[in-house]
Design a protein around this motif. Structure first.
Motif, mmCIF file in Angstrom:
data_model
loop_
_atom_site.group_PDB
_atom_site.id
_atom_site.type_symbol
_atom_site.label_atom_id
_atom_site.label_comp_id
_atom_site.label_asym_id
_atom_site.label_seq_id
_atom_site.Cartn_x
_atom_site.Cartn_y
_atom_site.Cartn_z
ATOM 1 N N GLY A 23 0.825 -1.202 0.000
ATOM 2 C CA GLY A 23 0.000 0.000 0.000
ATOM 3 C C GLY A 23 0.853 1.243 0.000
ATOM 4 O O GLY A 23 2.095 1.185 0.009
ATOM 5 N N ARG A 24 0.207 2.328 -0.046
ATOM 6 C CA ARG A 24 0.884 3.626 -0.051
ATOM 7 C C ARG A 24 0.191 4.496 0.988
ATOM 8 O O ARG A 24 -1.030 4.610 1.003
ATOM 9 C CB ARG A 24 0.823 4.249 -1.441
ATOM 10 N N LEU A 25 1.002 5.060 1.817
ATOM 11 C CA LEU A 25 0.479 5.911 2.879
ATOM 12 C C LEU A 25 0.835 7.348 2.542
ATOM 13 O O LEU A 25 2.015 7.682 2.379
ATOM 14 C CB LEU A 25 1.122 5.492 4.199
ATOM 15 N N PHE A 32 4.845 0.746 1.248
ATOM 16 C CA PHE A 32 5.203 -0.386 2.094
ATOM 17 C C PHE A 32 4.703 -1.684 1.483
ATOM 18 O O PHE A 32 3.741 -1.701 0.709
ATOM 19 C CB PHE A 32 4.628 -0.218 3.508
#
Lengths: 414, 522
Positions: B40-42, B508
């Motif tokens: 994912g991407r935060l 991540f």
């Protein structure tokens, strides 16, 4: 399901049994009282698994349960041949042979009826496919793993047939109506599995096809498919019973599987990078659900009526008396598919008296390697016939054996 | 071998065989699996979902807060209380029998609204009722008309007409009704046109032309008229509203920072525009005595300090150009240079309290009685904060609970999880992972240190840094009901405040590296 069928078939096999060619004792015994009666009922059954790659311990745990230790799997993997294969079959069969009536003015011609249940399947695979499944991708260095060719077939069908036969040589044929029960086929002409160096991406590249019969129908003669087939035996015995030559064919036929038969082309890269939880992090969903491969690996399929041949097999046998009571025997079996080799065998049969014979054989080919088999045949004076044996006796004795097999015949003349 | 023995032998063999085929346990094995589980991407855009977060042209995040501190209730300048007025007795022109169609009363009068401070010349109503009650001793059917020249609806003069019936054996008959005031304009300049708080009207009564009999007027008969303003609401008023002194003490909920976790913040470069808008046609003087904030969690208070905000602030009157209002505005920018704004904001307040006085018309009637008010837009004080997220953080803790599905709880793996993080923020982070049980939580992994991004060529560019973190798969992890993840963020030592830009992300991936137990058949 496939394993359950095998499990059941093995269970059946002790009750009914025997297959392949006409029992030699019925052809070579000087006691012919059995075919001078009006009718004979012969129940036959056989079941077995044969492989050139896996051992009985592995097969037993796979079928009956148990933990497959990693060391054992690794040892197995290290010794797998490049063209690994496994075949299995189970049949149960009842044949009614009428000796009483004269047919077409020929007193030597009889009519017979046959009812049988049949389960057969095989799988050919590359050792790396085995390694990937049982040892995991961690066993391989990151990068591409060539899984080679993979072929799998599983088929179940029932037959009801009628035929003619020669009362003295049992040469004859049976034409059967075939009820297809189920069919599954997976053919991968090539397959590769890629693990990225970081382990953050898995890709399965395949080129092949998958087919299965109507999955909503279960049980015997469920209407999934309908077909026809021919079985025949040609037995030649010298008048003094000093030699016997047989040629038999089984399941020369087809099944037309119904229009709900599904075929999928598998020419694609199926990639798995993990579950994208970006939306989850933004609060779109509260619970992280792992996806299933079933949902991820998909290819469009079509449903239509599909014509498939039954798994035919051919058998040749030659027996010649070498001593007063012993015969030398040799022959071969041929299974026309992309996995099995022709199987050749040789052995001795000892006619201990007119009612009892003992045979031992050594064979090579088919789905396995070398195998040692034994059989006994007994023909009682009150016209009972019993035959029992195993074409892979070592499978019952050694965990390291490459398969296991049993067959059993019970016949009774009236 | 006898046949019965054969059957027994076969049966025993069958039983032995079937028994040997019984499945007692599942088939299982443990392949060594290295596979991705999730990725994912935060971004701050995900965490800062509130509309108070906005980017500037350089992509720097700002906290923009528009907060109405107080809406000074100046409706009281233009209030008409509920009022009942009894009109003077009407003199009847005739005594005795009066024929149909004859006028018996006709007069021009005015009523006076008594207001303690305001001198209204004109009002527009937005609600309320004008009730009337007529008492008549005259034996006859009468038609009554009240014409009010100064009562208009959308510019059209309004009049009230009603019928009066005979007393029918009683001393007098009573006729009641009401008139809806909403939307009505009232001219309150009286009969002269120059007065205030006075409503002129013409009152006339005739014997109903269609009455069955003439009316009979006795000596001494008087028709009494009583009108009542009930809950009158003024939309607009003009006149002179008088001098007033209002004290205010208001507490405003301030939820702009409610989504920001507790931490020590070093906010740098924040500014706040403090503005007061006067849309009322009166002069006013604002005198703030104190502006404080309150952090409910920390129980801390900070008083706002500024060089001029707490001096009296003169607000000139707004101008009414035919309904188009030109407001007057007082605005002052608060920043770190002229106030303690940084400390005020770093307290992350939940409430703001504002206290002071407001004087209206401190110089008296200098508008020739042309004060005005539109009651829906009066006097407002607003705070517009602009906090660029160029901040220093100590111990900012982000936490979340990850609810596990049954499938994940039963994940049969021995080994470790590998968390790969590519950090685009110039922030240090320490990650702790807890397994939640019914009776508490177990620490699974701690001191998982996430390296900060490296500053690039300019202020807005950063070079992401990759970090691999191993998380052991323990029994506590596998037996957890849910997972609790806690991330502590800090600006690196000595780096000073760092900017948070829209281009910064944390990528991540979560991998599993271990022996996965596969089983079937049970």
């Amino acid at each position: 399901m496939r394993l359950k069928l095998i499990f059941l078939a093995i269970g059946f096999s002790i009750v009914f049994f025997a297959k392949a060619q006409t029992p030699s004792l019925l052809l070579l015994s000087t006691d012919t009282a059995w075919n001078r009666k009006g009718m004979m009922i012969l129940a036959e059954g056989d079941a077995g698994i044969s492989t050139n790659a896996l051992n009985v311990d592995f097969l037993q745990k796979s079928i009956l349960g148990g933990h497959l230790e990693r060391d054992e799997l690794k040892d197995l993997y290290d010794r797998l041949p490049t063209r690994s294969k496994i075949g299995y079959a189970a049949h149960s069969d009842v044949t009614f042979m009428n000796f009483a009536d004269t047919l077409f003015g020929n007193p030597n011609l009889g009519i017979r009826a046959n009812l049988s249940l049949n389960y057969e399947g095989f799988c050919g695979f590359h050792p790396r496919a085995f390694g990937l499944v049982y040892l995991g991708n961690g066993e391989f260095n990151p990068g591409r793993v060539d899984l080679g060719e993979f072929i799998y077939r599983n088929q179940a069908w029932q037959k009801i047939g009628f035929g003619l036969f020669n009362k003295s040589t049992l040469t004859g044929f049976t034409l059967s109506l075939v009820a297809g029960q189920s069919f599954q086929s997976l053919t991968l002409n090539e397959a590769q599995f890629y693990t990225s160096p970081a382990g953050d991406s898995l890709t399965l590249s395949v080129d092949g096809s998958y087919m299965r019969s109507d999955a909503n129908r279960r049980g015997l003669a469920n209407g999934s498919g309908l077909g026809a087939c021919l079985d025949f035996d040609w037995n030649v015995t010298l008048a003094d019973k000093s030699a016997l030559m047989s040629f038999s064919a089984r399941n020369l036929g087809f099944v037309a599987w119904n229009r709900k038969t599904e075929t999928r082309a598998l020419i694609s890269d199926f990639q798995w990078n993990g579950l994208d939880v970006t939306d989850w992090l933004s609060g779109a969903t509260d619970t992280l659900q792992l996806p299933s491969w079933v949902d991820t690996v998909q290819a469009p399929g079509t449903r239509k009526e599909t014509f498939k041949l039954l798994p035919a097999s051919f058998y040749f046998r030659y027996m010649k008396r070498i001593t007063k009571s012993s015969y030398v025997e040799s022959g071969f079996s041929y299974f026309p598919n992309r996995v099995a080799l022709p199987m050749a065998y040789a052995g001795l049969t000892h006619m201990l008296n007119a009612q009892f014979s003992l045979g031992e054989r050594i064979s090579y080919g088919g789905y396995g390697n070398f195998a040692v088999g034994v059989e006994i045949q007994w023909l009682s004076r009150n016209s009972w016939f019993v035959r029992a044996g195993s074409a892979q006796l070592e499978g019952w004795l050694l965990p390291s054996a490459r398969g296991r097999n049993v067959f059993f015949n019970v016949g009774k003349s009236f | 071998m006898k046949f019965p023995r054969l059957r027994i032998f076969i049966a025993c063999l069958a039983l032995l065989f079937l028994q040997s085929c019984k499945r007692d346990e599942p088939t299982s094995w443990d392949p060594d699996v290295r596979a991705p589980l999730a990725y994912g991407r935060l971004t701050l855009g995900q965490l800062l979902v509130d509309s108070i977060f906005q980017q500037d042209e350089e992509g720097l995040w700002h906290v923009i807060v528009d907060q109405k501190l107080t809406d000074f209730d100046l409706d009281s300048l233009a209030e008409i209380p509920d009022t009942t007025i009894v009109l003077p007795p009407n003199t009847l022109f005739f005594v005795g029998s009066v024929a149909q169609g004859q006028t018996i009363v006709s007069s021009n009068q005015q009523i006076t609204l008594n207001h303690p401070t305001a001198q209204f010349k004109q009002v527009r109503m937005k609600g309320g009722k004008l009730k009337y009650k007529i008492r008549s001793p005259v034996e006859g059917y009468l038609n009554c008309t009240v014409t009010v020249p100064g009562l208009t609806l959308n510019g059209v003069a309004q009049s009230i007409a009603f019928q009066i019936t005979p007393p029918d054996g009683q001393p007098y008959s009573t006729t009641e009704g009401y008139f809806d005031l909403a939307g009505l304009d009232l001219s309150l300049t009286g009969q002269t046109g120059f007065s205030f708080n006075r409503l002129a009207y013409q009152f006339g009564i005739v014997v109903a032309p269609d009455a069955p009999i003439p009316a009979t007027v006795s000596v001494g008969d008087q028709i009494q008229v009583e009108i009542t303003f009930e809950d009158p609401q003024i939309d607009y008023a003009r006149g002179y509203f008088g001098q007033h002194l209002f004290s205010f003490d208001e507490e405003v909920d301030f939820d702009a920072f409610s989504s920001i976790p507790e931490a020590a913040f070093d906010l740098n470069g924040a500014s706040t525009l403090f503005s007061i808008r006067n849309a009322v046609g009166v002069d006013a003087q604002m005198d703030f005595s104190q502006i404080t904030n309150w952090n409910e969690n920390q129980q801390t208070q900070v008083n706002l300090q500024h060089t001029s905000l707490f001096n009296p602030i003169n607000l000139s009157r707004a101008l009414d150009n035919g309904g188009l209002i030109s407001e007057s505005e007082y605005a002052v920018t608060l920043n770190a240079g002229n106030s303690n704004l940084d400390a005020f904001l770093e307290n992350l307040p939940n409430k703001i309290r504002i206290q002071g006085d407001l004087r209206v018309n401190p110089l008296g009637n200098i508008s020739a009685s042309n004060d005005f008010i539109y009651t829906n837009n009066a006097l407002n004080a607003d705070l517009r904060m602009d906090i660029p997220l160029r901040i220093g953080i100590q111990n900012l803790i982000l936490s979340d609970t990850i609810a596990l599905s049954d499938g994940e709880r039963e994940l049969p793996i021995e080994g470790k999880l590998v968390l790969w993080i590519k950090n685009g923020f110039a922030l240090d982070a320490n990650v702790r992972l807890y397994a939640l049980r019914n009776d508490g939580r177990d620490l699974i992994a701690s001191d998982l240190h996430l390296l900060p991004a490296i500053p690039g060529g300019d202020e807005a560019s950063f070079i992401p840094v990759e970090t691999w973190l191993d998380i052991p798969i323990t029994d506590a992890l596998l037996q957890a009901n849910d997972l609790f993840i806690e991330v502590t963020l800090e600006t690196p030592d000595g780096s000073g405040p760092v900017g948070l830009y829209a281009s910064q992300v944390i990528d991540f991936k979560l991998l599993v590296d271990g022996n996965y137990s596969i089983q079937y058949g049970k």
